[in-house]
Design a protein around this motif. Sequence first.
Motif, PDB file in Angstrom:
ATOM      1  N   ALA A 308     -10.496  97.847  93.855  1.00  0.00           N
ATOM      2  CA  ALA A 308      -9.798  98.237  94.942  1.00  0.00           C
ATOM      3  C   ALA A 308      -9.118  97.057  95.585  1.00  0.00           C
ATOM      4  CB  ALA A 308     -10.079  99.554  95.575  1.00  0.00           C
ATOM      5  N   GLY A 309      -9.904  96.144  95.934  1.00  0.00           N
ATOM      6  CA  GLY A 309      -9.704  94.691  96.667  1.00  0.00           C
ATOM      7  C   GLY A 309      -8.184  94.235  96.146  1.00  0.00           C
ATOM      8  N   LEU A 310      -7.700  94.542  95.109  1.00  0.00           N
ATOM      9  CA  LEU A 310      -6.498  93.921  94.528  1.00  0.00           C
ATOM     10  C   LEU A 310      -5.346  94.469  95.095  1.00  0.00           C
ATOM     11  CD1 LEU A 310      -7.293  93.551  90.706  1.00  0.00           C
ATOM     12  CD2 LEU A 310      -7.082  91.811  92.371  1.00  0.00           C
ATOM     13  N   LEU A 311      -5.580  95.991  95.451  1.00  0.00           N
ATOM     14  CA  LEU A 311      -4.306  96.659  95.925  1.00  0.00           C
ATOM     15  C   LEU A 311      -4.546  97.033  97.474  1.00  0.00           C
ATOM     16  CD1 LEU A 311      -3.903  98.798  92.783  1.00  0.00           C
ATOM     17  CD2 LEU A 311      -2.705  96.739  93.462  1.00  0.00           C
ATOM     18  N   ALA A 312      -5.619  97.101  98.154  1.00  0.00           N
ATOM     19  CA  ALA A 312      -5.867  97.856  99.126  1.00  0.00           C
ATOM     20  C   ALA A 312      -5.015  97.007 100.357  1.00  0.00           C
ATOM     21  CB  ALA A 312      -7.495  97.608  99.833  1.00  0.00           C
ATOM     22  N   PRO A 313      -4.926  95.571 100.105  1.00  0.00           N
ATOM     23  CA  PRO A 313      -4.106  95.257 101.556  1.00  0.00           C
ATOM     24  C   PRO A 313      -2.669  95.325 101.322  1.00  0.00           C
ATOM     25  CG  PRO A 313      -5.506  93.490 100.158  1.00  0.00           C
ATOM     26  CD  PRO A 313      -5.497  94.581  99.389  1.00  0.00           C
ATOM     27  N   THR A 314      -2.262  96.025 100.274  1.00  0.00           N
ATOM     28  CA  THR A 314      -0.652  96.263 100.366  1.00  0.00           C
ATOM     29  C   THR A 314       0.059  97.581 100.188  1.00  0.00           C
ATOM     30  OG1 THR A 314      -1.082  95.633  97.822  1.00  0.00           O
ATOM     31  CG2 THR A 314      -0.274  94.082  98.965  1.00  0.00           C
ATOM     32  N   VAL A 315      -1.188  98.441 100.450  1.00  0.00           N
ATOM     33  CA  VAL A 315      -0.657 100.012 100.401  1.00  0.00           C
ATOM     34  C   VAL A 315      -0.012 100.229 102.220  1.00  0.00           C
ATOM     35  CG1 VAL A 315      -2.255 100.531  98.898  1.00  0.00           C
ATOM     36  CG2 VAL A 315      -2.770 100.929 101.398  1.00  0.00           C
ATOM     37  N   ARG A 316      -0.220  99.189 102.798  1.00  0.00           N
ATOM     38  CA  ARG A 316       0.258  99.286 104.318  1.00  0.00           C
ATOM     39  C   ARG A 316       1.260  98.120 104.675  1.00  0.00           C
ATOM     40  NH1 ARG A 316      -4.734 102.217 104.365  1.00  0.00           N
ATOM     41  NH2 ARG A 316      -4.458 104.232 105.544  1.00  0.00           N
ATOM     42  N   ASN A 317       1.918  97.952 105.559  1.00  0.00           N
ATOM     43  CA  ASN A 317       2.343  96.732 106.408  1.00  0.00           C
ATOM     44  C   ASN A 317       0.922  96.410 107.451  1.00  0.00           C
ATOM     45  OD1 ASN A 317       4.814  97.337 105.777  1.00  0.00           O
ATOM     46  ND2 ASN A 317       5.303  98.784 107.737  1.00  0.00           N
ATOM     47  N   SER A 318       0.972  95.378 107.876  1.00  0.00           N
ATOM     48  CA  SER A 318      -0.223  94.758 108.617  1.00  0.00           C
ATOM     49  C   SER A 318       0.424  93.970 109.759  1.00  0.00           C
ATOM     50  CB  SER A 318      -1.166  93.975 107.999  1.00  0.00           C
ATOM     51  OG  SER A 318      -0.653  92.767 107.185  1.00  0.00           O
ATOM     52  N   MET A 406       1.438  90.670  96.099  1.00  0.00           N
ATOM     53  CA  MET A 406       0.763  89.686  96.848  1.00  0.00           C
ATOM     54  C   MET A 406       0.843  90.277  98.253  1.00  0.00           C
ATOM     55  SD  MET A 406       1.690  86.233  95.087  1.00  0.00           S
ATOM     56  CE  MET A 406       3.202  86.557  94.213  1.00  0.00           C
ATOM     57  N   SER A 407      -0.099  89.945  98.847  1.00  0.00           N
ATOM     58  CA  SER A 407      -0.323  90.270 100.283  1.00  0.00           C
ATOM     59  C   SER A 407       0.280  89.485 101.144  1.00  0.00           C
ATOM     60  CB  SER A 407      -1.624  90.585 100.991  1.00  0.00           C
ATOM     61  OG  SER A 407      -2.387  89.284 100.785  1.00  0.00           O
ATOM     62  N   GLY A 408       0.509  88.075 100.835  1.00  0.00           N
ATOM     63  CA  GLY A 408       1.127  87.247 101.421  1.00  0.00           C
ATOM     64  C   GLY A 408       2.601  86.639 100.962  1.00  0.00           C
ATOM     65  N   GLY A 409       3.112  85.476 100.848  1.00  0.00           N
ATOM     66  CA  GLY A 409       4.608  85.241 100.334  1.00  0.00           C
ATOM     67  C   GLY A 409       4.257  83.828  99.651  1.00  0.00           C
ATOM     68  N   THR A 410       5.292  83.527  98.997  1.00  0.00           N
ATOM     69  CA  THR A 410       5.472  82.277  98.171  1.00  0.00           C
ATOM     70  C   THR A 410       7.013  81.976  98.087  1.00  0.00           C
ATOM     71  OG1 THR A 410       6.367  83.363  96.140  1.00  0.00           O
ATOM     72  CG2 THR A 410       3.829  83.358  96.535  1.00  0.00           C
ATOM     73  N   ASP A 411       7.131  80.693  97.528  1.00  0.00           N
ATOM     74  CA  ASP A 411       8.596  80.286  97.269  1.00  0.00           C
ATOM     75  C   ASP A 411       9.596  81.077  96.751  1.00  0.00           C
ATOM     76  OD1 ASP A 411       8.532  77.738  98.732  1.00  0.00           O
ATOM     77  OD2 ASP A 411       7.558  76.652  96.867  1.00  0.00           O
ATOM     78  N   ALA A 412       9.069  82.129  96.135  1.00  0.00           N
ATOM     79  CA  ALA A 412       9.830  83.105  95.402  1.00  0.00           C
ATOM     80  C   ALA A 412      10.824  83.850  96.551  1.00  0.00           C
ATOM     81  CB  ALA A 412       9.144  84.148  94.547  1.00  0.00           C
ATOM     82  N   LYS A 413      10.239  83.964  97.538  1.00  0.00           N
ATOM     83  CA  LYS A 413      11.241  84.471  98.543  1.00  0.00           C
ATOM     84  C   LYS A 413      12.652  83.687  98.789  1.00  0.00           C
ATOM     85  CE  LYS A 413       7.652  86.585 101.455  1.00  0.00           C
ATOM     86  NZ  LYS A 413       7.606  87.765 100.860  1.00  0.00           N
ATOM     87  N   GLN A 414      12.511  82.316  98.950  1.00  0.00           N
ATOM     88  CA  GLN A 414      13.755  81.548  98.963  1.00  0.00           C
ATOM     89  C   GLN A 414      14.609  81.565  97.825  1.00  0.00           C
ATOM     90  OE1 GLN A 414      10.520  80.563 100.275  1.00  0.00           O
ATOM     91  NE2 GLN A 414      11.144  81.193 102.288  1.00  0.00           N
ATOM     92  N   PHE A 415      13.812  81.484  96.698  1.00  0.00           N
ATOM     93  CA  PHE A 415      14.454  81.368  95.241  1.00  0.00           C
ATOM     94  C   PHE A 415      15.252  82.873  95.067  1.00  0.00           C
ATOM     95  CE2 PHE A 415      11.696  77.831  94.411  1.00  0.00           C
ATOM     96  CZ  PHE A 415      12.477  76.835  94.346  1.00  0.00           C
ATOM     97  N   SER A 416      14.889  83.885  95.496  1.00  0.00           N
ATOM     98  CA  SER A 416      15.489  85.099  95.395  1.00  0.00           C
ATOM     99  C   SER A 416      16.786  85.067  95.986  1.00  0.00           C
ATOM    100  CB  SER A 416      14.452  86.181  96.146  1.00  0.00           C
ATOM    101  OG  SER A 416      14.763  86.260  97.489  1.00  0.00           O
ATOM    102  N   ARG A 417      17.332  84.304  96.778  1.00  0.00           N
ATOM    103  CA  ARG A 417      18.332  84.008  97.387  1.00  0.00           C
ATOM    104  C   ARG A 417      19.629  83.928  96.267  1.00  0.00           C
ATOM    105  NH1 ARG A 417      17.103  80.052 102.427  1.00  0.00           N
ATOM    106  NH2 ARG A 417      15.283  81.501 103.500  1.00  0.00           N
TER     107      ARG A 417
END
Length: 466
Positions: A308-318, A406-417
């Motif tokens: 469950a540790g793979l998904l538990a951090p991403t069922v909610r905002n934080s 992923m609970s955090g972020g990567t460069d994918a956010k910028q390239f998504s533009r």
Amino acid sequence: MADPNAPAPPTDAGPRLPDAGGPVDATALDEVVRFTAELIRIDTTNRGGGEGHERPAAEYVAERLAEAGLEPRVLEKAPGRGNVVARIEGTDPTADALLVHGHLDVVPADPDEWRVHPFSGEVSDGVVWGRGAVDMKDADAMVLALVRAWARAGVRPRRSVVLAFTADEEDTAAYGSGFLADQHADLFDGCTESIGESGAFTFHPGDGRRLYPLAAGERGTAWLTLTARGRAGHGSKINAANAVTRLTAAVTRIGDHRWPVRLTETVRAGLTELAALYDVPLPDLDEPDPDRLAAAVDGLLARLGPAAGLLAPTVRNSTNPTVLAAGYKVNVIPGSASAQVDGRVLPGAEREFAATLDQLTGPDVEWDFLHHEIPLQAPVDSGTYATLRDALRHFDPEAAVVPYCMSGGTDAKQFSRLGVVNYGFMPLRLPEGFDYQAMFHGVDERVPVSALHFGVRVLDRAIRSL
């Protein structure tokens, strides 16, 4: 100082891998280890606030690419903040291009806390040590070793491949992928999909299974600044408008807040596959009542155990308060006080996040974004996801590949533009007892040599199959 009597890290001679039927040769396997170590030895610490120096690593990467016959470009928004972009033309000119990206910067490391110096790039007992060993100079090295193997064998992928090695991912990406997406978008012409950090690593839940989380999304970044205003005055006087009191009350409310469950398509798919894998009856994940949904999801996660540790951090905002600043003298009540909060937001939950922050901060505290980037989601029923999954299974037939966000972020956010859909896929087969996620920004970061060999082979099969 590090404990000299601490147990040695786990090592693994590595599984016997199936024949890839491709160009990855002994030279590539030697190079991926050497490149990882040599990149680690180039200190590219990013301390934030514009303080970084990736240029030496960018030049190193550009030299390795040029030796393979490519024409890399080193690009900077500011002196020393080097990025590298190169293109490999594919055999099918009608196919969309694929972006493969990795960052060159690393977070700080205190040598006194490590068993070995964090910038030594030491290779011993089948392990490469140092800051960046998993985040993510190992992946940069895998890509370098792979494209050089292609060059030696005269192999070209079907799709054109754009390579991007970036600065500043460990801060705001303003000097890295943000700069490239905003000012050099032409270099990514034709790219519709990308692969980058940080999925396809082995997760051991302790029951003999090998799970490989394949990232098909990431939460948005919502770093916040809170500011409380009040009435300055003498510390000995009663003050009902104390800015520190107002701020700390708001920070406590934010830190204590239990965000409701919000299931994205990626997380829903991951929960469904894990429930099937563990033969756990699936609760109603379409329950309209948030309280009942939360109870159902939390109960399901409890039955999945460590997986469950793979998904538990991403069922909610934080929202996690991280920085407090107020006052300058013990007997002076300051007129203002501030705090910073690390917020992370699920796809589709941004309006709810902002409305909730308005309530939690109250009338006496203002909040604003210190840094804000969007959440992402990629389809898990796509041909690309299936191809990445199958490449992992080819080299580890017992792999259970699970979609995750992923609970955090990567460069994918910028390239998504640029309209690029991203999957986190930088494969590593890791031995039991190796906590990959603890390596990120942690002490004694390291990667097994066998994992690097596995990764370059899987990347080769995946990219040439896309």
